[in-house]
Scaffold this active site. Structure first.
Site, mmCIF file in Angstrom:
data_model
loop_
_atom_site.group_PDB
_atom_site.id
_atom_site.type_symbol
_atom_site.label_atom_id
_atom_site.label_comp_id
_atom_site.label_asym_id
_atom_site.label_seq_id
_atom_site.Cartn_x
_atom_site.Cartn_y
_atom_site.Cartn_z
ATOM 1 N N SER A 196 0.836 -1.203 0.000
ATOM 2 C CA SER A 196 0.000 0.000 0.000
ATOM 3 C C SER A 196 0.873 1.257 0.000
ATOM 4 O O SER A 196 1.996 1.240 0.481
ATOM 5 C CB SER A 196 -0.879 0.025 1.243
ATOM 6 O OG SER A 196 -1.676 -1.130 1.293
HETATM 7 N N1 SAH Z 1 -0.307 -5.144 4.352
HETATM 8 C C1 SAH Z 1 0.387 -5.378 3.097
HETATM 9 C C2 SAH Z 1 -0.529 -5.202 1.903
HETATM 10 C C3 SAH Z 1 -0.768 -6.539 1.356
HETATM 11 S S1 SAH Z 1 -1.692 -6.713 -0.131
HETATM 12 C C4 SAH Z 1 1.630 -4.536 2.994
HETATM 13 O O1 SAH Z 1 1.920 -3.722 3.845
HETATM 14 O O2 SAH Z 1 2.344 -4.746 2.020
HETATM 15 C C5 SAH Z 1 -2.936 -7.810 0.466
HETATM 16 C C6 SAH Z 1 -2.472 -9.177 0.893
HETATM 17 O O3 SAH Z 1 -3.623 -9.835 1.410
HETATM 18 C C7 SAH Z 1 -1.937 -10.071 -0.226
HETATM 19 O O4 SAH Z 1 -0.657 -10.526 0.089
HETATM 20 C C8 SAH Z 1 -2.955 -11.212 -0.285
HETATM 21 O O5 SAH Z 1 -2.377 -12.471 -0.624
HETATM 22 C C9 SAH Z 1 -3.487 -11.215 1.120
HETATM 23 N N2 SAH Z 1 -4.805 -11.863 1.309
HETATM 24 C C10 SAH Z 1 -5.891 -11.832 0.506
HETATM 25 N N3 SAH Z 1 -6.906 -12.554 1.031
HETATM 26 C C11 SAH Z 1 -6.456 -13.049 2.227
HETATM 27 C C12 SAH Z 1 -7.014 -13.877 3.244
HETATM 28 N N4 SAH Z 1 -8.263 -14.355 3.169
HETATM 29 N N5 SAH Z 1 -6.257 -14.167 4.315
HETATM 30 C C13 SAH Z 1 -4.985 -13.704 4.442
HETATM 31 N N6 SAH Z 1 -4.389 -12.928 3.495
HETATM 32 C C14 SAH Z 1 -5.105 -12.608 2.403
#
Ligand code: SAH
Length: 224
Positions: A73
């Site tokens: 993000s």
């Molecule tokens: N907080 C992160 C942003 C990650 S993008 C940062 O600082 O970089 C969103 C992430 O959520 C992805 O890696 C994706 O694989 C994960 N995601 C999506 N659905 C999910 C679920 N049901 N449980 C755990 N992770 C999930």
């Protein structure tokens, strides 16, 4: 700190420190006021969470790819969600993050002094996050490979829950795992339109507040 970096001949360290200072100033101008959040964002070396090819853009206010179609993000979003999550609490307490991704948000939460549990559904991405956090010398988060929809009932209740992938609706188990006085923040919507929502658990029940528009990858079921 700056002196030891000079002694080590590590110019990038100082350069990134100055760039981070500018990022924090920009966040202040954009309305971030919680000093804990600003300090944490100054302290976390964001470039360590991004592929080297993109590292020069690490401190720009943009989201960037982290592999497997996922993104880190933009700084403002991380700051804003962290600020809303901690608002009204002197101590950050016990926080659950859903969607570890590259681990940057995890790192920022750790630096605020929170006790952090983070769930990621993609094993490959979680391995990378673990490595990134180790490179940043932040090893005290509990990282879990699983489906975040289910939360961590054995460790609940949480003072805060932050979901960093867009849900169609808030997962009920997560609301149940929120402590009284706790706050849950997440993006709700589809790939066309999303908004951040804040859920507060009060003695009278759940209070919902719609915040600004957002853009996140979708929250998906199951793990891989
Ligand atoms: N907080 C992160 C942003 C990650 S993008 C940062 O600082 O970089 C969103 C992430 O959520 C992805 O890696 C994706 O694989 C994960 N995601 C999506 N659905 C999910 C679920 N049901 N449980 C755990 N992770 C999930």
């Amino acid at each position: 700190m700056a002196q030891s970096l000079v002694a080590a001949g590590n110019n990038y360290g100082m350069l990134s420190e100055r760039t981070r200072m500018r990022m924090v100033e920009r966040l202040r101008q954009q309305g971030i006021a919680d000093e804990r959040v600003l300090a944490a964002m100054f302290e976390v070396p964001r470039h360590l969470f991004i592929d080297q090819a993109l590292a020069t853009r690490a401190y720009d206010d943009v989201s960037l790819p982290i592999g497997q179609g996922q993104t880190i993000s933009q700084p403002l979003t991380v700051a804003r969600m962290t600020e809303k999550l901690l608002e009204g609490r002197a101590m950050p307490g016990k926080i659950l993050e859903i969607g570890t991704g590259c681990g940057y948000q995890t790192a920022v939460l750790l630096k605020t002094g929170a006790q952090v549990f983070s769930i990621e559904r993609l094993a490959g991405i979680l391995d990378k996050a673990r490595q990134n956090l180790r490179n940043a010398k932040l090893v005290h988060a509990r990282l879990v490979h699983g489906d975040g929809h289910l939360g961590l009932p054995d460790i609940a209740p949480f003072d805060g829950i932050i979901i960093t992938a867009a849900a169609r609706q808030v997962p009920t188990p997560l609301l149940e795992q929120l402590a009284e006085g706790g706050r849950l923040i997440l993006p709700v919507g589809d790939q066309q339109e999303q908004h951040l929502w804040l859920y507060e658990k009060t003695t009278e029940g759940i209070r919902k507040t719609k915040l600004e528009a957002a853009k996140f990858v979708p929250l998906l079921p199951g793990k891989q």
